[in-house]
Design a protein around this motif. Structure first.
Motif, PDB file in Angstrom:
ATOM      1  N   GLU A 189      -5.672 -10.345  30.469  1.00 48.80           N
ATOM      2  CA  GLU A 189      -5.297 -10.558  31.863  1.00 48.80           C
ATOM      3  C   GLU A 189      -4.859  -9.230  32.453  1.00 48.80           C
ATOM      4  O   GLU A 189      -4.653  -8.256  31.735  1.00 48.80           O
ATOM      5  CB  GLU A 189      -4.145 -11.557  31.944  1.00 48.80           C
ATOM      6  N   GLY A 190      -4.726  -9.235  33.786  1.00 46.81           N
ATOM      7  CA  GLY A 190      -4.186  -8.055  34.449  1.00 46.81           C
ATOM      8  C   GLY A 190      -5.221  -7.208  35.132  1.00 46.81           C
ATOM      9  O   GLY A 190      -4.896  -6.245  35.816  1.00 46.81           O
ATOM     10  N   PHE A 191      -6.489  -7.552  34.984  1.00 42.67           N
ATOM     11  CA  PHE A 191      -7.511  -6.738  35.634  1.00 42.67           C
ATOM     12  C   PHE A 191      -8.255  -7.555  36.697  1.00 42.67           C
ATOM     13  O   PHE A 191      -8.179  -8.774  36.730  1.00 42.67           O
ATOM     14  CB  PHE A 191      -8.507  -6.170  34.611  1.00 42.67           C
ATOM     15  N   THR A 192      -8.934  -6.832  37.567  1.00 42.43           N
ATOM     16  CA  THR A 192      -9.719  -7.484  38.606  1.00 42.43           C
ATOM     17  C   THR A 192     -11.144  -6.951  38.528  1.00 42.43           C
ATOM     18  O   THR A 192     -11.468  -6.113  37.687  1.00 42.43           O
ATOM     19  CB  THR A 192      -9.168  -7.178  40.011  1.00 42.43           C
ATOM     20  N   THR A 193     -11.962  -7.405  39.449  1.00 40.50           N
ATOM     21  CA  THR A 193     -13.345  -6.950  39.445  1.00 40.50           C
ATOM     22  C   THR A 193     -13.446  -5.470  39.821  1.00 40.50           C
ATOM     23  O   THR A 193     -14.486  -4.844  39.590  1.00 40.50           O
ATOM     24  CB  THR A 193     -14.196  -7.790  40.408  1.00 40.50           C
ATOM     25  N   VAL A 194     -12.383  -4.918  40.359  1.00 45.44           N
ATOM     26  CA  VAL A 194     -12.380  -3.476  40.641  1.00 45.44           C
ATOM     27  C   VAL A 194     -12.516  -2.700  39.335  1.00 45.44           C
ATOM     28  O   VAL A 194     -13.318  -1.764  39.215  1.00 45.44           O
ATOM     29  CB  VAL A 194     -11.077  -3.072  41.381  1.00 45.44           C
ATOM     30  N   GLY A 195     -11.738  -3.100  38.341  1.00 48.88           N
ATOM     31  CA  GLY A 195     -11.841  -2.455  37.037  1.00 48.88           C
ATOM     32  C   GLY A 195     -13.209  -2.663  36.414  1.00 48.88           C
ATOM     33  O   GLY A 195     -13.785  -1.745  35.818  1.00 48.88           O
ATOM     34  N   LEU A 196     -13.724  -3.859  36.565  1.00 41.72           N
ATOM     35  CA  LEU A 196     -15.045  -4.155  35.992  1.00 41.72           C
ATOM     36  C   LEU A 196     -16.131  -3.327  36.672  1.00 41.72           C
ATOM     37  O   LEU A 196     -17.100  -2.898  36.028  1.00 41.72           O
ATOM     38  CB  LEU A 196     -15.357  -5.646  36.124  1.00 41.72           C
ATOM     39  N   ALA A 197     -15.961  -3.112  37.977  1.00 40.65           N
ATOM     40  CA  ALA A 197     -16.941  -2.301  38.701  1.00 40.65           C
ATOM     41  C   ALA A 197     -16.980  -0.891  38.129  1.00 40.65           C
ATOM     42  O   ALA A 197     -18.054  -0.292  37.994  1.00 40.65           O
ATOM     43  CB  ALA A 197     -16.604  -2.266  40.192  1.00 40.65           C
ATOM     44  N   ALA A 198     -15.820  -0.361  37.780  1.00 42.32           N
ATOM     45  CA  ALA A 198     -15.784   0.980  37.189  1.00 42.32           C
ATOM     46  C   ALA A 198     -16.567   1.012  35.883  1.00 42.32           C
ATOM     47  O   ALA A 198     -17.318   1.948  35.609  1.00 42.32           O
ATOM     48  CB  ALA A 198     -14.334   1.412  36.954  1.00 42.32           C
ATOM     49  N   ILE A 199     -16.391  -0.020  35.079  1.00 36.55           N
ATOM     50  CA  ILE A 199     -17.128  -0.091  33.808  1.00 36.55           C
ATOM     51  C   ILE A 199     -18.626  -0.146  34.070  1.00 36.55           C
ATOM     52  O   ILE A 199     -19.433   0.579  33.469  1.00 36.55           O
ATOM     53  CB  ILE A 199     -16.688  -1.325  33.001  1.00 36.55           C
ATOM     54  N   ALA A 200     -19.003  -1.026  34.997  1.00 32.26           N
ATOM     55  CA  ALA A 200     -20.432  -1.190  35.272  1.00 32.26           C
ATOM     56  C   ALA A 200     -21.048   0.103  35.781  1.00 32.26           C
ATOM     57  O   ALA A 200     -22.172   0.458  35.429  1.00 32.26           O
ATOM     58  CB  ALA A 200     -20.631  -2.318  36.289  1.00 32.26           C
ATOM     59  N   ALA A 201     -20.301   0.812  36.617  1.00 32.91           N
ATOM     60  CA  ALA A 201     -20.868   1.997  37.249  1.00 32.91           C
ATOM     61  C   ALA A 201     -20.871   3.220  36.332  1.00 32.91           C
ATOM     62  O   ALA A 201     -21.816   4.001  36.342  1.00 32.91           O
ATOM     63  CB  ALA A 201     -20.084   2.315  38.522  1.00 32.91           C
ATOM     64  N   ASN A 202     -19.825   3.387  35.536  1.00 33.49           N
ATOM     65  CA  ASN A 202     -19.656   4.650  34.811  1.00 33.49           C
ATOM     66  C   ASN A 202     -20.163   4.650  33.375  1.00 33.49           C
ATOM     67  O   ASN A 202     -20.398   5.716  32.813  1.00 33.49           O
ATOM     68  CB  ASN A 202     -18.171   5.052  34.798  1.00 33.49           C
ATOM     69  N   CYS A 203     -20.301   3.488  32.790  1.00 29.16           N
ATOM     70  CA  CYS A 203     -20.705   3.473  31.380  1.00 29.16           C
ATOM     71  C   CYS A 203     -22.215   3.351  31.293  1.00 29.16           C
ATOM     72  O   CYS A 203     -22.774   2.256  31.267  1.00 29.16           O
ATOM     73  CB  CYS A 203     -20.031   2.314  30.648  1.00 29.16           C
ATOM     74  N   ARG A 204     -22.833   4.519  31.203  1.00 37.31           N
ATOM     75  CA  ARG A 204     -24.290   4.576  31.312  1.00 37.31           C
ATOM     76  C   ARG A 204     -24.991   3.874  30.170  1.00 37.31           C
ATOM     77  O   ARG A 204     -26.127   3.429  30.287  1.00 37.31           O
ATOM     78  CB  ARG A 204     -24.737   6.045  31.310  1.00 37.31           C
ATOM     79  N   PHE A 205     -24.310   3.800  29.036  1.00 33.17           N
ATOM     80  CA  PHE A 205     -24.999   3.248  27.863  1.00 33.17           C
ATOM     81  C   PHE A 205     -24.449   1.893  27.465  1.00 33.17           C
ATOM     82  O   PHE A 205     -24.564   1.484  26.319  1.00 33.17           O
ATOM     83  CB  PHE A 205     -24.863   4.226  26.683  1.00 33.17           C
ATOM     84  N   LEU A 206     -23.901   1.217  28.432  1.00 27.33           N
ATOM     85  CA  LEU A 206     -23.280  -0.072  28.114  1.00 27.33           C
ATOM     86  C   LEU A 206     -24.304  -1.066  27.589  1.00 27.33           C
ATOM     87  O   LEU A 206     -25.324  -1.316  28.211  1.00 27.33           O
ATOM     88  CB  LEU A 206     -22.605  -0.644  29.367  1.00 27.33           C
ATOM     89  N   ARG A 207     -24.015  -1.603  26.407  1.00 22.95           N
ATOM     90  CA  ARG A 207     -24.899  -2.620  25.848  1.00 22.95           C
ATOM     91  C   ARG A 207     -24.290  -4.014  25.912  1.00 22.95           C
ATOM     92  O   ARG A 207     -24.991  -5.012  25.991  1.00 22.95           O
ATOM     93  CB  ARG A 207     -25.178  -2.301  24.368  1.00 22.95           C
TER      94      ARG A 207
END
Lengths: 235, 542
Positions: free
Chosen positions: B136-154
């Motif tokens: 808990e404690g996160f929002t879609t703002v944090g998730l957006a950062a993951i989606a945008a910055n982690c180029r090799f996300l599997r």
């Protein structure tokens, strides 16, 4: 010590385990030789309160003699039926276990954290707020199909009939109080009372304790409220 | 004495995968300890307060995958106050300041802020996998950062989290073509589902959110066609609101499904569930609601011969006539699914006779969690406690690692557990037992016990203090609404300085100095780093 497997099996084993005579669950079970020592064994409800150090609704608001408001027992006291005399003999040989009928889906009367699943109330709240977006993967059934709201029971002191209010429509105590006053307005017209200043708002949180809303923030309140009571504030 | 060069040792250790085996390897001698720690890539930390990030980083410089767990298990059921702790921020900060090339982070029951997610997304160029369970404690703002910055996300797996939704558009932050993405496990709204399926056709895991109501709409047809192309989907979950007529859209992929989670699909009737499951012959994992009924479970038993894990959750159905499950459903499953090893089963009732049959049919249980919804309910046929039934389970299932008890139980069941459950690592007990003996049987008998969680049982200071050394061999002990006193907990804390004995004192119930008062909630765990510095006011570390 050998495991004793000679149990009472169904009288006709070839039928398989056909146990369908439990159409309805008993609300009370008398179990012999069990002492439910959730609190140390004593026969007086008030003693148990002291032992648990958990405030019952009555202790909190010092209103033990109001006969129109049914006594609300602390959540841990599930080994006492609210309307029965405490008979010491009964407590030694049997323990009466009463579990509130959960037919209306109200978690407020049940045990805290039981059954051990993730909070349905939390889930309902998320259902409403997110309308199907990513917040919805939280655990379990939303309950009523299509239901997206968070209803809590509201009881007003002196009024025999409880109401339900949709908390998700409110974001502050002000709107909540106004709505509640309207809701019970009919009653006031009949009894000749109408003064919102005469009433204080109290609520029962997830842990079962009763608190005044004036002591907490809206956020704290809305996250943990299970039930609401309106109390006469002249004391 | 011949010594192998380090490289040879390292190569051999590569074949040792489980973290427990690797922990054992590292204890053999100093040389092995050094080679092992320098080559270790995956580390599991069962309690984030048992050590500090600095200790972890110093010991395992080659760390690539970290698993961290925070709050005690009973936090899932509202028994732990909101701000208790379990913050991941100090870990991510320390890791990002180090030379560790983190690629995978798996968190359970931790508090994860958007700030933490953003820092995570910017700090590790090769970051591949994020799994958040019950966080808990996160929002879609944090998730957006993951989606945008982690180029090799599997892999992005978000199960059972509490997310405050700020924006619905974070999914568009994924690049146009996520060829690396194979796992996306969280509830997706329908439009985005369509979108993602187009971008990531090789998706193996898929979560869905609100499903669709009207089978004639254009979106539904588009979805049907898109799904037909996703032959790779193996794991499916979601369906919060679904009209049964729309389920046929996923029939084409049912044959390949190995994992199906319908545990929050309250809208699907038992018969529709059954129709769906009849097509899923390869299912290994099934999470379902009890509205499937005993009859539905019989269908599962005859269809899903590969089933390994089953979870049956209570549905929140109002009024009479709902089809819950009883012991009959469980017996059917045990007879039909020989590979079953993990079970979580909420039911209205259970009998000793049924448990004995289940124990005989399935001696391979690793996890057996039974929750009879009414506390202290006896065997309805014999009105006896369920000691013998659970006794049969522990006696027959020699590999049992996790057990949750329910129903009416006396001290005898704990005697059986202490005697037979040799591999038991985690035990959950509620409303059970008659005396301190119960807890002592378990502490004395279960040599491999790591986590013990107890609520509403009559265990007091004698049970707590008889074998204090035991707790250093365990990860943690939780006791709530039992009979332990403040004095007892203080004694324990004094004798065992390498344990943190925490009292949760909500609503100022406890008074300092009064030793006889009962402690409502106690949580103790072994630790290398002493009392934690982030404990809130209501947590006392004795």
């Amino acid at each position: 010590m050998e495991l004793q497997l000679g149990l009472a099996l169904p009288s006709n084993p070839s039928k398989g385990f056909d146990l369908n005579y439990f159409a309805s669950e008993p609300k009370e079970i008398a179990v012999s030789n069990r002492s439910f020592t959730v609190a140390s064994s004593c026969t007086d409800i008030n003693d148990i309160n002291d032992n648990n150090k958990k405030r019952s609704f009555d202790q909190t608001f010092e209103n033990p003699t109001d006969s129109t408001v049914p006594r609300t027992l602390p959540l841990l006291l599930w080994n006492h039926h609210p309307n029965e005399e405490d008979d010491p003999k009964d407590l030694e040989n049997h323990s009466l276990v009463t579990f509130n009928d959960k037919k209306d889906g109200d978690n407020g009367d049940g045990l805290v954290g039981w059954p051990p699943i993730r909070s349905r109330w939390k889930n309902k709240r998320l259902c409403h707020e997110n309308n199907g977006a990513v917040g919805l993967e939280n655990g379990f059934a939303c309950g009523i199909r299509g239901s997206n709201s968070t209803y809590v029971k509201v009881k007003m002191e002196g009024v025999p009939i409880a109401r339900k209010i949709d908390l998700s429509l409110h974001h502050s105590f002000q709107t909540l109080t106004e709505t509640l006053m309207d809701m019970f307005g009919q009653w006031w017209l009949e009894t000749g009372q109408k003064d919102s200043n005469q009433y204080k708002l109290a609520y029962q949180d997830r842990e079962g304790d009763w608190l005044f809303t004036e002591d907490v923030s809206w956020r704290t309140f809305s996250r943990s409220v299970q039930r609401i009571k309106l109390l006469k504030s002249s004391r | 004495m011949n010594y192998f060069p380090d490289e040879v040792l390292e190569h051999v250790f590569d074949f040792v995968a489980s973290h427990r085996d690797r922990n054992a390897v590292s204890l053999v001698c100093r040389l092995w300890h050094r080679v092992e720690r320098l080559s270790r890539q995956r580390v599991f930390v069962g309690n984030c307060y048992a050590l500090s990030p600095e200790i972890l980083i110093a010991r395992f410089p080659g760390l690539k995958s970290l698993t961290l767990k925070g709050k005690p298990h009973f936090a899932d059921f509202n028994l732990v106050p909101h701000d208790w702790g379990g913050y991941v921020q100090p870990w991510i900060e320390a890791l990002s300041n180090s030379r560790i090339g983190l690629e995978e982070l798996r968190l359970k029951r931790m508090v994860v802020s958007d700030e933490s997610l953003e820092l995570l997304s910017r700090s590790f160029a090769n970051f591949k996998s994020l799994v958040l369970v019950s966080c808990e404690g996160f929002t879609t703002v944090g998730l957006a950062a993951i989606a945008a910055n982690c180029r090799f996300l599997r892999e992005l797996d978000l199960q059972e989290n509490e997310i405050d939704d700020h924006s619905g558009h974070w999914l568009s932050c994924f690049p146009d073509s996520c060829t690396s993405l194979i796992s996306l496990n969280f509830a997706l709204p329908l439009e985005t589902l369509q979108n993602i399926l187009m971008r990531a056709p090789q998706l193996v895991d898929l979560g869905t959110g609100s499903y669709i109501h009207d089978p004639d709409s254009e979106t539904y047809n588009k979805l049907k066609h898109t799904i037909l192309k996703c032959k790779s989907i193996r794991n499916l979950s979601g369906f919060l609101e679904v009209a049964p007529r729309c389920l046929p859209a996923i029939y084409p992929i049912c044959l390949n499904l190995t994992s199906l989670n319908l545990s929050y699909a309250a809208g699907i009737h038992g018969s529709e569930l059954v129709k769906l499951i009849r097509r899923c012959a390869k299912l290994q994992r099934l999470w379902i609601l009890d509205c499937i009924g005993d009859k539905g479970l019989e269908v599962v038993a005859s269809t899903c011969k590969e089933l390994q894990e089953l979870r049956v959750f209570p549905s929140d159905v109002l009024g009479v006539g709902h089809a819950a499950v009883t012991e009959n459903g469980l017996v059917a499953i045990s007879a039909g699914c020989p590979k079953l090893h993990s079970l979580l089963y909420f039911c209205q009732q259970m009998t000793n006779a049924a448990l004995i049959v289940v124990a005989k049919n399935c001696p391979n249980f690793i996890r057996f969690r039974l929750c009879i919804l009414e506390p202290t309910k006896p065997d309805p046929v014999t009105m006896q406690p369920l000691d013998d039934g659970f006794g049969a389970i522990v006696q027959s299932c020699k590999h049992l690692r996790r057990l949750s008890l329910s129903g009416l139980l006396t001290d005898r069941v704990f005697l059986y557990i202490g005697m037979y459950a040799e591999q038991l690592e985690m035990l959950s007990v509620a409303f059970a037992g008659d005396s301190d003996k119960g807890m002592l049987y378990v502490l004395n008998g279960c040599k491999k016990l790591r986590k013990l969680e107890i609520r509403d049982c009559p265990y007091g200071d004698k049970a707590l203090l008889t074998d204090v050394g035991k707790y250093e061999t365990m990860r943690s002990l939780w006791m709530s609404s039992c009979e332990v006193t403040l004095g007892g907990c203080k004694t324990l804390a004094k004798e065992m300085p390498r344990l943190n004995v925490e009292i949760i004192n909500e609503h100022d119930q406890m008074e300092i100095g009064s030793e006889e008062q009962r402690v409502e909630k106690m949580y103790l765990y072994r630790t290398l780093v002493g009392p934690r510095k982030d404990a809130p006011e209501f947590v006392w570390t004795l």
